[in-house]
Design a protein around this motif. Sequence first.
Motif, PDB file in Angstrom:
ATOM      1  N   ALA A 139       0.844  -1.203   0.000  1.00  0.00           N
ATOM      2  CA  ALA A 139       0.000   0.000   0.000  1.00  0.00           C
ATOM      3  C   ALA A 139       0.871   1.242   0.000  1.00  0.00           C
ATOM      4  O   ALA A 139       0.982   1.946   1.001  1.00  0.00           O
ATOM      5  CB  ALA A 139      -0.935  -0.016   1.206  1.00  0.00           C
ATOM      6  N   HIS A 148      -8.154  -1.977  -3.673  1.00  0.00           N
ATOM      7  CA  HIS A 148      -9.126  -1.178  -2.928  1.00  0.00           C
ATOM      8  C   HIS A 148     -10.478  -1.058  -3.637  1.00  0.00           C
ATOM      9  O   HIS A 148     -11.474  -0.697  -2.996  1.00  0.00           O
ATOM     10  CB  HIS A 148      -8.561   0.228  -2.678  1.00  0.00           C
ATOM     11  N   VAL A 166      -4.736   2.514   2.871  1.00  0.00           N
ATOM     12  CA  VAL A 166      -4.577   2.488   4.319  1.00  0.00           C
ATOM     13  C   VAL A 166      -4.313   3.852   4.915  1.00  0.00           C
ATOM     14  O   VAL A 166      -3.904   4.797   4.243  1.00  0.00           O
ATOM     15  CB  VAL A 166      -3.419   1.553   4.732  1.00  0.00           C
ATOM     16  N   ASN A 191      -2.496   5.334   8.799  1.00  0.00           N
ATOM     17  CA  ASN A 191      -1.151   5.218   9.355  1.00  0.00           C
ATOM     18  C   ASN A 191      -1.125   4.661  10.769  1.00  0.00           C
ATOM     19  O   ASN A 191      -0.131   4.813  11.473  1.00  0.00           O
ATOM     20  CB  ASN A 191      -0.463   6.592   9.337  1.00  0.00           C
ATOM     21  N   ASP A 202      -5.709   0.842  11.540  1.00  0.00           N
ATOM     22  CA  ASP A 202      -5.928   0.840  10.084  1.00  0.00           C
ATOM     23  C   ASP A 202      -5.321  -0.397   9.442  1.00  0.00           C
ATOM     24  O   ASP A 202      -5.926  -1.041   8.578  1.00  0.00           O
ATOM     25  CB  ASP A 202      -5.313   2.093   9.455  1.00  0.00           C
ATOM     26  N   PHE A 203      -4.094  -0.734   9.849  1.00  0.00           N
ATOM     27  CA  PHE A 203      -3.403  -1.874   9.258  1.00  0.00           C
ATOM     28  C   PHE A 203      -4.121  -3.183   9.579  1.00  0.00           C
ATOM     29  O   PHE A 203      -4.196  -4.081   8.740  1.00  0.00           O
ATOM     30  CB  PHE A 203      -1.958  -1.941   9.754  1.00  0.00           C
ATOM     31  N   LYS A 224      -7.323  -3.501  10.006  1.00  0.00           N
ATOM     32  CA  LYS A 224      -8.519  -3.532   9.149  1.00  0.00           C
ATOM     33  C   LYS A 224      -8.156  -3.998   7.733  1.00  0.00           C
ATOM     34  O   LYS A 224      -8.903  -4.754   7.107  1.00  0.00           O
ATOM     35  CB  LYS A 224      -9.165  -2.145   9.096  1.00  0.00           C
ATOM     36  N   VAL A 225      -7.017  -3.527   7.253  1.00  0.00           N
ATOM     37  CA  VAL A 225      -6.586  -3.909   5.907  1.00  0.00           C
ATOM     38  C   VAL A 225      -6.282  -5.401   5.841  1.00  0.00           C
ATOM     39  O   VAL A 225      -6.671  -6.083   4.880  1.00  0.00           O
ATOM     40  CB  VAL A 225      -5.354  -3.087   5.488  1.00  0.00           C
ATOM     41  N   THR A 226      -5.581  -5.926   6.830  1.00  0.00           N
ATOM     42  CA  THR A 226      -5.260  -7.356   6.809  1.00  0.00           C
ATOM     43  C   THR A 226      -6.529  -8.206   6.959  1.00  0.00           C
ATOM     44  O   THR A 226      -6.621  -9.292   6.382  1.00  0.00           O
ATOM     45  CB  THR A 226      -4.259  -7.711   7.916  1.00  0.00           C
ATOM     46  N   TRP A 266      -1.394  -8.439  11.150  1.00  0.00           N
ATOM     47  CA  TRP A 266      -0.717  -7.227  11.619  1.00  0.00           C
ATOM     48  C   TRP A 266      -0.658  -7.320  13.139  1.00  0.00           C
ATOM     49  O   TRP A 266      -1.632  -7.074  13.826  1.00  0.00           O
ATOM     50  CB  TRP A 266      -1.427  -5.951  11.195  1.00  0.00           C
ATOM     51  N   VAL A 316       1.355  -5.668   5.871  1.00  0.00           N
ATOM     52  CA  VAL A 316       1.059  -4.466   5.096  1.00  0.00           C
ATOM     53  C   VAL A 316       2.352  -3.674   4.975  1.00  0.00           C
ATOM     54  O   VAL A 316       3.006  -3.395   5.980  1.00  0.00           O
ATOM     55  CB  VAL A 316      -0.022  -3.589   5.758  1.00  0.00           C
TER      56      VAL A 316
END
Length: 470
Positions: free
Chosen positions: A112, A258, A297, A299, A303-304, A306-308, A321, A331
């Motif tokens: 990302a 995304h 993402v 910072n 957030d990380f 949620k992305v994983t 994460w 990430v």
Amino acid sequence: MARLDPIKTTNTVVSRYLDYLATTFSFNDDNLKEQFKKELEEFEGFVKGPILEATPPFESGRSINNLIEEGILSREFYRLSTGELPLERNLYVHQEIAIRKLVSNRRNLIIATGTGSGKTESFLIPILNYLFRQKEEGKLTPGVRALLLYPMNALANDQLKRLRGLLKNYPYITFGSYTGETEYEEKKAVERFKKMNPGDEPLSNEILSRERMHKSPPHILLTNYAMLEYLLLRPEDNVFFDGEYAKDWKFIVIDEIHIYTGAKGIELAILLRRLKDRIVKSRKGILQCIGTSATLVGNTDKDFKKVTEFARKLFDEKFEWVENDPMRHDVVIGKKKSLVISKESWGKPKSLLYQKWADIIDEGEKDKISLLVKEGKNFGIPTDVLKNALNNCNGKWEKFLYLILQKDERLITLQNMLENRPCYLSQAAEELFGRKKIESNIWLHWCIWLIMLEWELMNSLYCQLGIICL
């Protein structure tokens, strides 16, 4: 000298839009027409910008050469022999991290990082490395190893051009794009290639036609998710997923990950499960899954995570994460250098100097430095500052500008303003010059143009034009 003129560009866009409005909503009465035109010109809600943003470069890491010497990457990279991937050039730190995670740690990964940050290299180098290792072991038989999934054919075609440049001297790795544009017959595919790429001859390792792919599937297959649906359904395309050529699948890469949210995300998640059922019998941990995005993402650790979680649900594979455990950070984000801001200042010149200097450079005079020094003296730059720049610029006017501007009080103030967030040019102009809006904007415009010309400060301060017509 051609240059970016943010004020002129803004005024041109606004002027044309106002002319359009005045023409479209015209009045027969001349008095009303003039009043309407005046109101349009005085209304400031049609445009926001130009916007100034500091965009430092990404932090540099080790080179491909270094990673080869470490034993992380194959020595077959030397045989690529192409300027498309300079082995001695330092990678960005985030590229190096991604390569190490994918090659050494066998992690699934979300890359990302921003636009122009080298996301492609971050996953393509590990894919090439895997294919190189297979060649070294005598296992590089026909069949897909990596599926690159793009949302649009245009993006897939861009990647094709990149692969041609990378693999033109390495015929052992094959690649091809299978989309709605791909011809079935080899003859027609070659004719289409030559029409789309005048003067170029097809590479022996680029598989252009569906006919040839069915006989010998490429190692790197590019397609879109709509076509992948068809490939999984049609019996004639079983060669990609079943039989002797379908035993070595290793990578699934989804570009612009995304965009796969909501119903589209659910569709893709189901499609990937069907694909995995065909090629690895739904077993987890066999494939390495990679997603790329420039806008995915924030910072924070939250957030990380949620992305994983998003990636885990999409791929149905392990993404993690875990705070304070870099080995389990799946990430990768870009790390940019800090702005280099001088702590000392020699002061600030008279405002008109910036325009005078810009005129000297724009007029193409041969002895620019002498003229720059002369005007610098006339407009308030201390003699010792000019002398120091003159003695250390090596005869380059670009470096002369850098040595002066790096400690200009106005430039230091501007850098401090932009270190945390972008701002409107008008805001910066008022802060730096404190004069009438038009005069301040013009002076700042020349000041920024000088920054964009000089050769070194561009690494720490970059003017990005942002015009948003509302």
